[in-house]
Design a protein around this motif. Structure first.
Motif, PDB file in Angstrom:
ATOM      1  N   ASP A 120       0.773  -1.180   0.095  1.00 29.14           N
ATOM      2  CA  ASP A 120      -0.070  -0.155  -0.088  1.00 29.14           C
ATOM      3  C   ASP A 120       0.922   1.329  -0.167  1.00 29.14           C
ATOM      4  O   ASP A 120       0.388   2.256  -0.143  1.00 29.14           O
ATOM      5  CB  ASP A 120      -0.990   0.077   1.199  1.00 29.14           C
ATOM      6  CG  ASP A 120      -1.981  -0.916   1.022  1.00 29.14           C
ATOM      7  OD1 ASP A 120      -2.376  -1.130  -0.103  1.00 29.14           O
ATOM      8  OD2 ASP A 120      -2.194  -1.892   1.950  1.00 29.14           O
ATOM      9  N   SER A 121       2.050   1.173   0.017  1.00 22.58           N
ATOM     10  CA  SER A 121       3.027   2.210   0.107  1.00 22.58           C
ATOM     11  C   SER A 121       4.323   2.105  -0.212  1.00 22.58           C
ATOM     12  O   SER A 121       4.799   0.870   0.087  1.00 22.58           O
ATOM     13  CB  SER A 121       2.994   2.954   1.562  1.00 22.58           C
ATOM     14  OG  SER A 121       3.662   4.042   1.419  1.00 22.58           O
ATOM     15  N   GLN A 123       6.593   4.128   0.668  1.00 21.36           N
ATOM     16  CA  GLN A 123       7.286   5.026   1.715  1.00 21.36           C
ATOM     17  C   GLN A 123       7.467   4.020   2.897  1.00 21.36           C
ATOM     18  O   GLN A 123       6.296   3.919   3.737  1.00 21.36           O
ATOM     19  CB  GLN A 123       6.743   6.444   1.875  1.00 21.36           C
ATOM     20  CG  GLN A 123       6.526   7.354   0.440  1.00 21.36           C
ATOM     21  CD  GLN A 123       7.899   7.816   0.251  1.00 21.36           C
ATOM     22  OE1 GLN A 123       8.819   7.867   1.230  1.00 21.36           O
ATOM     23  NE2 GLN A 123       8.014   7.685  -1.262  1.00 21.36           N
ATOM     24  N   THR A 126       5.041   5.223   5.710  1.00 25.80           N
ATOM     25  CA  THR A 126       3.673   5.144   5.376  1.00 25.80           C
ATOM     26  C   THR A 126       3.324   3.723   5.521  1.00 25.80           C
ATOM     27  O   THR A 126       2.312   3.231   6.015  1.00 25.80           O
ATOM     28  CB  THR A 126       3.165   5.735   4.096  1.00 25.80           C
ATOM     29  OG1 THR A 126       3.890   7.163   4.114  1.00 25.80           O
ATOM     30  CG2 THR A 126       1.864   5.722   3.756  1.00 25.80           C
ATOM     31  N   GLN A 127       3.798   2.900   4.960  1.00 29.36           N
ATOM     32  CA  GLN A 127       3.806   1.571   4.780  1.00 29.36           C
ATOM     33  C   GLN A 127       3.523   0.785   6.215  1.00 29.36           C
ATOM     34  O   GLN A 127       2.774  -0.051   6.478  1.00 29.36           O
ATOM     35  CB  GLN A 127       4.649   0.500   3.961  1.00 29.36           C
ATOM     36  CG  GLN A 127       4.542  -0.855   4.185  1.00 29.36           C
ATOM     37  CD  GLN A 127       3.088  -1.255   3.363  1.00 29.36           C
ATOM     38  OE1 GLN A 127       2.570  -0.521   2.608  1.00 29.36           O
ATOM     39  NE2 GLN A 127       2.616  -2.625   3.536  1.00 29.36           N
ATOM     40  N   THR A 157      -2.812  -2.221  -4.553  1.00 25.35           N
ATOM     41  CA  THR A 157      -2.621  -1.014  -3.525  1.00 25.35           C
ATOM     42  C   THR A 157      -3.874  -0.583  -3.388  1.00 25.35           C
ATOM     43  O   THR A 157      -4.696  -0.032  -4.174  1.00 25.35           O
ATOM     44  CB  THR A 157      -1.762   0.064  -4.301  1.00 25.35           C
ATOM     45  OG1 THR A 157      -0.539  -0.449  -4.588  1.00 25.35           O
ATOM     46  CG2 THR A 157      -1.536   1.224  -3.313  1.00 25.35           C
ATOM     47  N   ASN A 164      -2.132   7.722   1.372  1.00 25.06           N
ATOM     48  CA  ASN A 164      -1.161   6.967   0.504  1.00 25.06           C
ATOM     49  C   ASN A 164      -1.763   7.595  -1.172  1.00 25.06           C
ATOM     50  O   ASN A 164      -0.917   7.169  -1.888  1.00 25.06           O
ATOM     51  CB  ASN A 164      -1.020   5.491   0.165  1.00 25.06           C
ATOM     52  CG  ASN A 164      -2.346   4.861  -0.007  1.00 25.06           C
ATOM     53  OD1 ASN A 164      -3.253   5.230  -0.054  1.00 25.06           O
ATOM     54  ND2 ASN A 164      -2.105   3.477  -0.272  1.00 25.06           N
ATOM     55  N   ASP A 165      -2.829   8.345  -1.313  1.00 24.54           N
ATOM     56  CA  ASP A 165      -3.141   8.697  -2.646  1.00 24.54           C
ATOM     57  C   ASP A 165      -2.072   9.793  -3.202  1.00 24.54           C
ATOM     58  O   ASP A 165      -2.256  10.086  -4.560  1.00 24.54           O
ATOM     59  CB  ASP A 165      -4.324   9.326  -2.563  1.00 24.54           C
ATOM     60  CG  ASP A 165      -4.580  10.507  -1.540  1.00 24.54           C
ATOM     61  OD1 ASP A 165      -3.695  10.679  -0.508  1.00 24.54           O
ATOM     62  OD2 ASP A 165      -5.353  11.494  -2.005  1.00 24.54           O
ATOM     63  N   GLU A 167       0.822   8.929  -3.720  1.00 24.80           N
ATOM     64  CA  GLU A 167       1.852   7.936  -4.420  1.00 24.80           C
ATOM     65  C   GLU A 167       1.539   7.384  -5.712  1.00 24.80           C
ATOM     66  O   GLU A 167       2.300   6.316  -6.331  1.00 24.80           O
ATOM     67  CB  GLU A 167       2.301   6.761  -3.437  1.00 24.80           C
ATOM     68  CG  GLU A 167       2.796   7.271  -2.233  1.00 24.80           C
ATOM     69  CD  GLU A 167       3.233   6.429  -0.994  1.00 24.80           C
ATOM     70  OE1 GLU A 167       4.055   5.536  -1.782  1.00 24.80           O
ATOM     71  OE2 GLU A 167       2.795   6.167  -0.210  1.00 24.80           O
TER      72      GLU A 167
END
Length: 312
Positions: A120-121, A123, A126-127, A157, A164-165, A167
């Motif tokens: 999902d990320s 980063q 963030t993950q 994702t 996370n939008d 990304e």
């Protein structure tokens, strides 16, 4: 017997959960301290083989192994080896990717070469915030190793506003760099995600509009019962979208779900499943017929049961 319901939808895909347990606690999927099934209630490898083998005779063509996280099941290799004996036309796996390095040889021997990896990320912070575990480096390492070993990978994702939008472009460039297909999923109103939906939901069309600010998206043909629709970017980058909230695909859905404790569900949004555990072939045939009548034609707004119990 054919698995065709009154709306002429043919059931040909089966999602098979091996466990409801997971080694992550993704915030849209489960709480920090979930209640799991007793492992003694799990179907055995032989029981999976018996039920799935029967469903193959009735027209199932594709089987996807899910969880929870299927790779945390202690006898995962035994289950896969039993299913491999069935010569399933398409046998694939959905995983968070953390434990893939333990099972490359097992998966290849069973011809499980198509893998969906939830990520999902890109980063680390963030993950870690989403999954409640510092895990990005391990997942990325296994994705790279899977590519090197000849597996076909899709990255799934779940797009969430304010999380996370930002990304979307990063994932497209990740797809360009690695050769994987990236699929952006809408947040679904299932279980634990219901509390996040109002604040964090992002539609597939909004994602597409953002990507079109930078890229040209060329649509690709998709099977009528596909859950995803796809585009290419610059000819060699493939991205997909699963828009189960804004563009439900119920009228063409071809999927059933089998839980780890032996319940068959006609739909992810069904509140009730039917147990095939310890049933005779004749009893199961009646259950299959009953389940055909339980599959909704239109999208149910939301359900309270946890997604990790039915398989993602």
């Amino acid at each position: 017997m054919q698995l065709v319901d009154q709306w002429n939808r043919r059931i040909r895909k089966l999602r098979v959960s091996l466990t409801d347990q997971c080694n992550l606690r993704c915030r849209y999927c489960m709480p920090l301290h979930p209640e799991f099934l007793d492992k003694s209630s799990y179907l055995t490898p032989q029981q999976y083989k018996e039920v799935i083998g029967e469903l193959l005779d009735y027209g199932i063509e594709e089987v996807r192994i899910t969880g929870g996280e299927p790779l945390v099941r202690q006898d995962f290799d035994e289950v896969i080896q039993e299913l491999a004996k069935l010569k399933i036309p398409s046998l694939s796996l959905t995983t968070n990717g953390l434990l893939l390095h333990r099972y490359w040889d097992v998966l290849k021997a069973a011809n499980v070469l198509n893998l969906n990896v939830s990520l999902d990320s890109l980063q680390p912070s963030t993950q870690a915030a989403i999954a409640r575990r510092d895990c990005l480096a391990d997942i990325l390492r296994n994705i790279q190793e899977g590519i090197a070993r000849g597996f076909s990978l899709k990255v799934n994702t779940v797009v969430m506003r304010g999380i996370n939008d930002c990304e979307l472009f990063d994932f497209v460039e990740f797809a360009r760099k690695t050769g994987v297909t990236v699929r952006f999923l809408e947040l679904m109103r299932v279980g634990y995600a219901n509390s996040l939906y109002e604040e964090h939901y992002v539609s597939a069309q909004e994602c597409i509009a953002r990507l079109q600010e930078r890229y040209t998206l060329t649509p690709l043909p998709a099977a009528p019962d596909s859950t995803a629709f796809y585009f290419t970017i610059d000819e060699n980058v493939k991205v997909g979208f699963i828009a189960s909230e804004s563009q439900p695909f119920c009228s063409s859905c071809s999927r059933w779900r089998l839980t780890a404790d032996g319940r068959l569900f006609a739909c992810l949004f069904s509140e009730e499943g039917l147990s095939v555990r310890d049933k005779t072939p004749g009893q199961r045939q009646q259950i299959y017929q009953q389940l055909l009548g339980m599959k909704p034609l239109r999208r149910v707004e939301q359900v309270s049961h946890p997604m990790y119990g039915l398989g993602g």
